[in-house]
Design a protein around this motif. Sequence first.
Motif, PDB file in Angstrom:
ATOM      1  N   UNK A  31       0.887  -1.280  -0.102  1.00 30.29           N
ATOM      2  CA  UNK A  31       0.015   0.097   0.037  1.00 30.29           C
ATOM      3  C   UNK A  31       0.923   1.234  -0.086  1.00 30.29           C
ATOM      4  N   UNK A  32       1.780   1.425   0.840  1.00 23.37           N
ATOM      5  CA  UNK A  32       2.739   2.426   0.954  1.00 23.37           C
ATOM      6  C   UNK A  32       3.713   2.758   0.044  1.00 23.37           C
ATOM      7  N   UNK A  33       3.707   1.751  -0.998  1.00 21.27           N
ATOM      8  CA  UNK A  33       4.952   1.729  -2.199  1.00 21.27           C
ATOM      9  C   UNK A  33       3.959   2.135  -3.410  1.00 21.27           C
ATOM     10  N   UNK A  34       2.578   2.259  -3.109  1.00 21.82           N
ATOM     11  CA  UNK A  34       1.803   2.447  -4.263  1.00 21.82           C
ATOM     12  C   UNK A  34       1.380   1.653  -5.239  1.00 21.82           C
ATOM     13  N   UNK A  35       1.782   0.192  -4.668  1.00 22.85           N
ATOM     14  CA  UNK A  35       1.312  -1.092  -5.257  1.00 22.85           C
ATOM     15  C   UNK A  35      -0.042  -1.354  -4.713  1.00 22.85           C
ATOM     16  N   UNK A  36      -0.465  -0.668  -3.509  1.00 22.22           N
ATOM     17  CA  UNK A  36      -1.789  -1.327  -2.959  1.00 22.22           C
ATOM     18  C   UNK A  36      -2.939  -0.519  -4.014  1.00 22.22           C
ATOM     19  N   UNK A  37      -2.652   0.199  -4.931  1.00 16.83           N
ATOM     20  CA  UNK A  37      -3.519   1.062  -5.755  1.00 16.83           C
ATOM     21  C   UNK A  37      -4.349  -0.127  -6.478  1.00 16.83           C
ATOM     22  N   UNK A  38      -3.900  -1.324  -6.705  1.00 15.74           N
ATOM     23  CA  UNK A  38      -4.699  -2.422  -7.573  1.00 15.74           C
ATOM     24  C   UNK A  38      -5.741  -2.898  -6.345  1.00 15.74           C
ATOM     25  N   UNK A  39      -5.470  -2.617  -5.082  1.00 16.16           N
ATOM     26  CA  UNK A  39      -6.293  -2.995  -4.159  1.00 16.16           C
ATOM     27  C   UNK A  39      -7.431  -1.926  -3.624  1.00 16.16           C
ATOM     28  N   UNK A  46      -0.760   4.561   3.728  1.00 15.49           N
ATOM     29  CA  UNK A  46      -1.904   4.404   4.465  1.00 15.49           C
ATOM     30  C   UNK A  46      -1.379   4.125   5.903  1.00 15.49           C
ATOM     31  N   UNK A  47      -2.161   4.064   6.845  1.00 18.52           N
ATOM     32  CA  UNK A  47      -1.760   3.932   8.062  1.00 18.52           C
ATOM     33  C   UNK A  47      -2.757   2.677   8.709  1.00 18.52           C
ATOM     34  N   UNK A  48      -2.150   1.879   9.200  1.00 16.39           N
ATOM     35  CA  UNK A  48      -2.875   0.651   9.890  1.00 16.39           C
ATOM     36  C   UNK A  48      -3.681   1.026  11.211  1.00 16.39           C
ATOM     37  N   UNK A  49      -4.921   0.858  11.040  1.00 16.68           N
ATOM     38  CA  UNK A  49      -5.887   1.144  12.003  1.00 16.68           C
ATOM     39  C   UNK A  49      -6.393   0.098  13.118  1.00 16.68           C
ATOM     40  N   UNK A  50      -6.464  -1.017  12.322  1.00 23.31           N
ATOM     41  CA  UNK A  50      -7.301  -2.023  12.949  1.00 23.31           C
ATOM     42  C   UNK A  50      -6.971  -3.491  12.111  1.00 23.31           C
TER      43      UNK A  50
END
Length: 83
Positions: A31-39, A46-50
Amino acid sequence: MNRAYVYIVQCKDGTLYTGYTTDLQRRIKEHNEGKGAKYTRCRCPVELKYFEEFKTKNEAMKREYEIKQLSRKDKLKLFQVKY
């Protein structure tokens, strides 16, 4: 047996995303490297919240579905309970 995780992350703009994975650290890194964009539709860090840990992928998928049905307000309440 692999463990599975259900998680909620929050983008800088306040958007919440829910998902499941068997490798939580790798998924957050993606997510934080921009690869999370597919999800997600967010390309910012992003910050992990839960998160919750499950013994099987099926249990995690079931819980992810339940969390996705919650309103934003109810998801925010989860942050108070755990993490």
